[in-house]
Design a protein around this motif. Structure first.
Motif, short mmCIF file in Angstrom:
data_model
loop_
_atom_site.label_atom_id
_atom_site.label_comp_id
_atom_site.label_asym_id
_atom_site.label_seq_id
_atom_site.Cartn_x
_atom_site.Cartn_y
_atom_site.Cartn_z
N ARG A 73 -5.38 -0.76 8.71
CA ARG A 73 -6.45 -0.04 9.42
C ARG A 73 -7.26 0.83 8.45
O ARG A 73 -8.48 0.92 8.57
CB ARG A 73 -5.87 0.81 10.53
N LYS A 74 -6.59 1.47 7.50
CA LYS A 74 -7.29 2.31 6.52
C LYS A 74 -8.18 1.46 5.62
O LYS A 74 -9.29 1.88 5.26
CB LYS A 74 -6.29 3.09 5.67
N LEU A 75 -7.70 0.29 5.23
CA LEU A 75 -8.45 -0.56 4.29
C LEU A 75 -9.63 -1.26 4.94
O LEU A 75 -10.60 -1.57 4.26
CB LEU A 75 -7.51 -1.60 3.69
N GLY B 211 0.80 -1.22 0.00
CA GLY B 211 0.00 0.00 0.00
C GLY B 211 0.83 1.27 0.00
O GLY B 211 0.56 2.20 -0.75
N CYS B 212 1.88 1.28 0.84
CA CYS B 212 2.65 2.52 0.99
C CYS B 212 4.15 2.35 0.82
O CYS B 212 4.89 3.33 0.79
CB CYS B 212 2.37 3.14 2.36
N GLY B 213 4.62 1.10 0.75
CA GLY B 213 6.03 0.85 0.55
C GLY B 213 6.87 0.86 1.81
O GLY B 213 8.08 0.68 1.75
N ASP C 135 -1.18 -10.14 -2.70
CA ASP C 135 -0.99 -11.41 -1.99
C ASP C 135 0.01 -11.26 -0.85
O ASP C 135 0.44 -12.23 -0.26
CB ASP C 135 -0.57 -12.51 -2.95
N SER C 136 0.37 -10.02 -0.53
CA SER C 136 1.31 -9.73 0.55
C SER C 136 0.58 -9.08 1.72
O SER C 136 -0.58 -8.69 1.60
CB SER C 136 2.40 -8.79 0.03
N CYS C 137 1.28 -8.97 2.84
CA CYS C 137 0.73 -8.32 4.03
C CYS C 137 0.79 -6.81 3.91
O CYS C 137 1.69 -6.27 3.28
CB CYS C 137 1.54 -8.73 5.26
N PHE C 138 -0.16 -6.13 4.55
CA PHE C 138 -0.17 -4.67 4.62
C PHE C 138 0.36 -4.24 5.97
O PHE C 138 0.20 -4.95 6.96
CB PHE C 138 -1.59 -4.14 4.44
N CYS C 139 0.97 -3.07 6.03
CA CYS C 139 1.47 -2.53 7.29
C CYS C 139 0.28 -2.16 8.17
O CYS C 139 -0.86 -2.07 7.70
CB CYS C 139 2.36 -1.31 7.04
N PRO C 140 0.51 -1.94 9.48
CA PRO C 140 -0.59 -1.60 10.39
C PRO C 140 -1.41 -0.40 9.93
O PRO C 140 -2.64 -0.43 9.98
CB PRO C 140 0.11 -1.32 11.71
N ASP C 141 -0.75 0.66 9.48
CA ASP C 141 -1.49 1.86 9.07
C ASP C 141 -2.37 1.59 7.86
O ASP C 141 -3.56 1.96 7.84
CB ASP C 141 -0.53 3.01 8.76
#
Length: 51
Positions: free
Chosen positions: A48-50, A7-9, A39-45
């Motif tokens: 939460r947004k998604l 999402g944000c790198g 197919d990868s994990c997103f960071c906490p921020d």
């Protein structure tokens, strides 16, 4: 394990089954939507947004 958020790198830590995200309640529909985005994990921020 270090991961890069699709999402944000940003770089964040993922610990598999004992990861920080295991405590977050996500509806099945949202999980399906997220799997279509990446197919990868997103960071906490971003996660939460998604959700």
């Amino acid at each position: 394990m270090k991961r890069i958020c699709p999402g944000c790198g940003s770089v964040f830590e993922c610990n598999g089954l004992s990861c920080w995200c295991s405590g977050i309640k996500i509806k099945r529909e949202k999980i399906n939507m997220l799997s279509l985005i990446s197919d990868s994990c997103f960071c906490p921020d971003c996660l939460r947004k998604l959700i």
